[in-house]
Design an enzyme around this catalytic site. Structure first.
Site, PDB file in Angstrom:
ATOM      1  N   LYS A  51     -13.084  17.242  14.846  1.00  0.00           N
ATOM      2  CA  LYS A  51     -13.744  16.870  16.096  1.00  0.00           C
ATOM      3  C   LYS A  51     -14.077  18.133  16.874  1.00  0.00           C
ATOM      4  CE  LYS A  51     -11.569  12.624  15.445  1.00  0.00           C
ATOM      5  NZ  LYS A  51     -10.331  12.348  14.693  1.00  0.00           N
ATOM      6  N   TRP A 103     -18.567  15.174  15.291  1.00  0.00           N
ATOM      7  CA  TRP A 103     -17.709  15.162  14.111  1.00  0.00           C
ATOM      8  C   TRP A 103     -18.283  16.018  12.985  1.00  0.00           C
ATOM      9  CZ3 TRP A 103     -16.281   9.283  13.304  1.00  0.00           C
ATOM     10  CH2 TRP A 103     -15.486   8.865  14.389  1.00  0.00           C
ATOM     11  N   THR A 129       0.859  -1.183   0.000  1.00  0.00           N
ATOM     12  CA  THR A 129       0.000   0.000   0.000  1.00  0.00           C
ATOM     13  C   THR A 129       0.889   1.224   0.000  1.00  0.00           C
ATOM     14  OG1 THR A 129      -0.043   0.121   2.403  1.00  0.00           O
ATOM     15  CG2 THR A 129      -1.804  -1.125   1.357  1.00  0.00           C
ATOM     16  N   GLU A 176      -5.685  -3.742   1.403  1.00  0.00           N
ATOM     17  CA  GLU A 176      -5.756  -4.657   2.545  1.00  0.00           C
ATOM     18  C   GLU A 176      -6.960  -5.590   2.466  1.00  0.00           C
ATOM     19  OE1 GLU A 176      -5.135  -1.466   2.656  1.00  0.00           O
ATOM     20  OE2 GLU A 176      -3.703  -0.931   4.231  1.00  0.00           O
TER      21      GLU A 176
END
Lengths: 542, 542
Positions: free
Chosen positions: A439, A444, A185, A330
């Protein structure tokens, strides 16, 4: 008590064996790196893959050894994939678009013994060859006629490498958990990390990927995976097509709209898959030329979010069904695909489009959930958003050589680093990257939603939102803009424009203009660099 | 070197978990044995299956214990299936159409501890209850209101059995090779033998079964498995539908044309599966009533060969695609399905129909080959025919309690007992049962082909062909006929009729008439009994 069913390990060689007996004369077509076209069948592919396995064995490659490829989508690349993994070695696909120093790092970290390269990348490799400490031999994926002069160590053409082999080779049987493939990755932070796929994970991913609501590949299909094999296994397509007997078309290095269109028409492509950038080029070409893509039934879009206008253009202007897919290296890579359901297919067009803009429904075998900061699962109501976590047999449990340490929580979930919602019908929508979310007072704010709203203003060329320290709220959003044609809209006017488009408490505390927003090689905004740039910035609301 | 992918065992509970989170409000509809209709969702099914698992645990059922069902296709039967297997016990589906003494043999052989039965079968069980030596408790699959008076041991209604449970139960994780299901084959010789499915085999079979070219089930579908769950897992459909989010419709005990038609129309069934007998009833009803089945996209026909006229009627008269499938209880059951390919779909109608009359193409994971008497593989040319052998992860390696001894050859192949051809496009066609084929001078004559040719004569009601000892040729065919309306066509005329329809050396050495040809309970000709009847027969060519 154990069941009494046969022990039949899930090995990728089984796919090629199946294609050889059941779909022997189905075609594989390649636009070669050499510039011409190549056609043959799964029967011939299976034969040549066995030659590859024999040549590697003769060379002295052992089970578990890594053999790398630096190559576009071609029949030789697929032969190598099956030949390497089929004999028990590990096919390591390297992304040639990485920086040369990353390629060096990856090849050395993987301890690749042989590197198979397209002729295209020979000059690149010659520049870094002294730094590649483990590679003993370079196989150049061409014949002697097209073989370039090169200083690469023990360079040999692919055709010469396999020429002496008979193809009479029985694929060995071994533990299905044996490593089959390796892909790094290209994370935005730290060194690249390797994902080590197993035969089992590849086979299960193939079954899941072929399902009607996933890629939905069948023996009726002609499939063009524009997405490269070095990009998360070309989303599994070179496994899926021989598994079901679909014709496979490989575009080599060609990703431009004109070549893709010609290939679609000439080969009667019914299904194709790539990132949005590729489809933008194709759509532009179609609009400019007035051409059509009548054979095309389905386009799978993934890698990054597909713009609403792109989905709409394919479906309404060209009659092509869009499946918006999401996954990660992944995850082999498939996690979710956006096929509608019986119920949702009956919705009005705009609502169907809303759903198609989401990242799709989770596939059996790729469990998904969203959690809050304390790892409590959040409701699947399409409103609550949280850390997107995944679990399943084709998802990594750790990186190669344990880089980055443990990556699963106690219950085996992998944190994707994305923030998402999941609705009651299973559709998941990415709302932000976890590290980019702002945040504010325990709640959020999605930087992506704010950016999307801001670029809706005609005088805004690009927008990025980052969180800035605030003594009361922890973080508050700062909107960073690039002006369209130098026309800087005043802050108040920007805020006024955003009002009603986002929650009131999401409205940015400040707006600043920059000449340029930093991007990664793949076009994503480098939020980390932006945060660094504004690390001493003080909000007016401080 | 092993790959680094997550350890995620293939357990059937994962299917129900997936349906619960991703397809929670998709419907499951049942025509109940009680006579009414029942509707709920996968969300509710998942909850009640966990109640089943809790109730069994509380009762004292341990992992590996057998819990039997004697029941039609209903939501309760599916709940039991998942509940029993999900907690680690073995769901043993018993075929209620067997002779009572066979049911006794099977239940005792399996050592079933609990038997769950529809109210329909309570009288049958009361007759044999004293012979059922291992069953401690009978659960009657109904509520207290519909609970019959019964002398069955510890009889309790299903609803009462699970009523006290909360449904708060985490499906346990264990070895994916753990036994999940048990189904006995009703062989024509010897005692029934048990096939013990594992969680792994069921899951892999589910993935393979859902593929576009196999059952091709998706979240768009409404699926009616007329084939019963006690008949080789209802061909995997009660696993396939929640796996992909298709609506599931269960017809209970109803298999007649009128009820099936009403169900198809009312529930907008898009896909259904059953044996030819069922479709004959439906087609007859449709023709008599003039009704249509417009929602129906695909009919899967298996269990025995679908007549050409049936395939033609569905495709041409009713616009329904037919997939001719083949499998065995020993194969979970799917082996091959008759979806056409890109190439074969372009053939003229009659040739497409020829292919659809074959038993379909092998699925990845169900390896097929044909061999001669010395186990040499024969060519896949559509002409050569030999013993059909299969290998794969959802195929039995031995029977329960090792009945019948070893059943695989050295390379792990299972002899299906069928004789078949395989063509270059992968289509397999059963030409005979191995034991029924006539071995003449080292060559084989298909009894089925001869029978099909003979019944083409208007004065022949039924035909059976068996091999009779011949000193020169080993065996030669004897044609046994039942006359239509008592009109016995002379031997010479019959032979003349067959000439040109079969190879010259296949022509029967003699023709005899009988009043009745013996049949099994499921309508198949009892060749063994016929051979016994003619064991002293001397051919005129002797």
């Amino acid at each position: 008590m154990l069941g009494l069913m046969q022990d039949w390990p899930l090995l990728v060689s089984k796919i090629l064996l199946h294609a050889e007996v059941a779909h022997s004369d189905v075609e594989v077509v390649t636009l070669r790196v050499e510039g011409d076209e190549h056609r043959y069948t799964y029967g011939e592919m299976a034969h040549r893959s066995r030659q590859v396995a024999q040549a590697l064995t003769r060379y002295g490659i052992n089970r578990g050894d890594r053999v790398a490829t630096l190559a576009w989508n071609t029949y030789r690349h697929v032969e190598l994939w099956y030949g390497i993994a089929g004999m028990g070695a590990v096919a390591h696909t390297i992304n040639p678009r990485l920086f040369p120093e990353q390629i060096v790092y990856i090849a050395n970290h993987a301890q690749d013994r042989i590197l198979c390269t397209d002729i295209t990348f020979v000059p690149l490799l010659e520049k870094i060859k002294d730094a590649l400490t483990t590679i003993e031999t370079f196989v150049v994926m061409t014949d002697d006629e097209h073989m370039p002069e090169t200083s690469l160590k023990n360079a040999v053409s692919y055709e010469t490498f396999i020429a002496g082999e008979s193809g009479a080779f029985d694929w060995p049987e071994f533990d299905e958990n044996t490593a089959a493939g390796l892909c790094y990755t290209s994370g935005t932070t730290g060194n690249p990390k390797g994902v080590l796929y197993s035969h089992r994970s590849n086979m299960l991913h193939t079954f899941a990927g072929c399902l009607t609501d996933t890629l939905g590949v069948s023996a009726f299909d002609v499939v063009l995976p524009v997405v490269p094999m070095f990009h998360a296994n070309a989303w599994g397509i070179p496994y899926a097509t021989p598994a079901v007997g679909a014709k496979l078309v490989m575009g080599g290095p060609n990703h431009d709209g004109k070549t893709l269109h010609k290939l679609i028409v000439d080969e009667q492509i019914s299904m194709t898959a790539a990132v949005p950038t590729v489809w933008l080029m194709l759509l532009n070409y179609l609009r400019e030329s007035g051409e059509k893509v009548e054979s095309l039934r389905k386009v799978v879009i993934g890698g990054s979010a597909a713009p609403r206008s792109m989905i709409e253009a394919f479906e309404k202007d060209f009659g092509v069904e869009v499946s918006h897919a999401w996954g990660m290296t992944e995850m082999s890579p498939l996690g979710s695909v956006g096929a509608l359901t019986g119920k949702t297919s009956k919705l009005p067009w705009e609502q169907r489009l809303d759903l198609k803009c989401k990242q799709g429904r989770g596939v059996l075998g790729a469990e998904m959930k969203i959690t809050d900061e304390e790892n409590n699962e959040l409701p699947r109501d399409g409103v609550a958003y949280g850390h997107l976590k995944v679990r399943g047999p084709w998802i990594a449990k750790e990186y190669f050589r344990h880089e980055g340490g443990d990556i699963l929580d106690e219950e085996g979930w992998f944190d994707t680093g994305d923030v998402a919602t999941i609705d009651p019908d299973g559709f998941m929508q990415i709302t932000d990257r976890s590290k980019d979310v702002i945040k504010s007072g325990g709640e959020w704010i999605s930087s992506i939603d704010l950016e999307n709203a801001a670029v809706g203003h005609p005088d805004v060329a690009e927008a990025a939102v980052i969180g800035i320290f605030h003594p009361k709220w922890d973080e508050r959003p700062l909107l960073v803009l690039v002006a369209q044609n130098g026309k800087e809209v005043p802050k108040d006017e920007v805020i006024e424009f955003l009002r009603g488009k986002v929650a009131k408490w999401w409205l940015p505390d400040d707006v600043v203009y920059v000449d340029k927003i930093p991007h990664t090689a793949t076009g994503k905004i480098q939020k980390m660099e932006l945060r660094q740039q504004f690390k001493d910035y003080k909000l007016p609301t401080y």
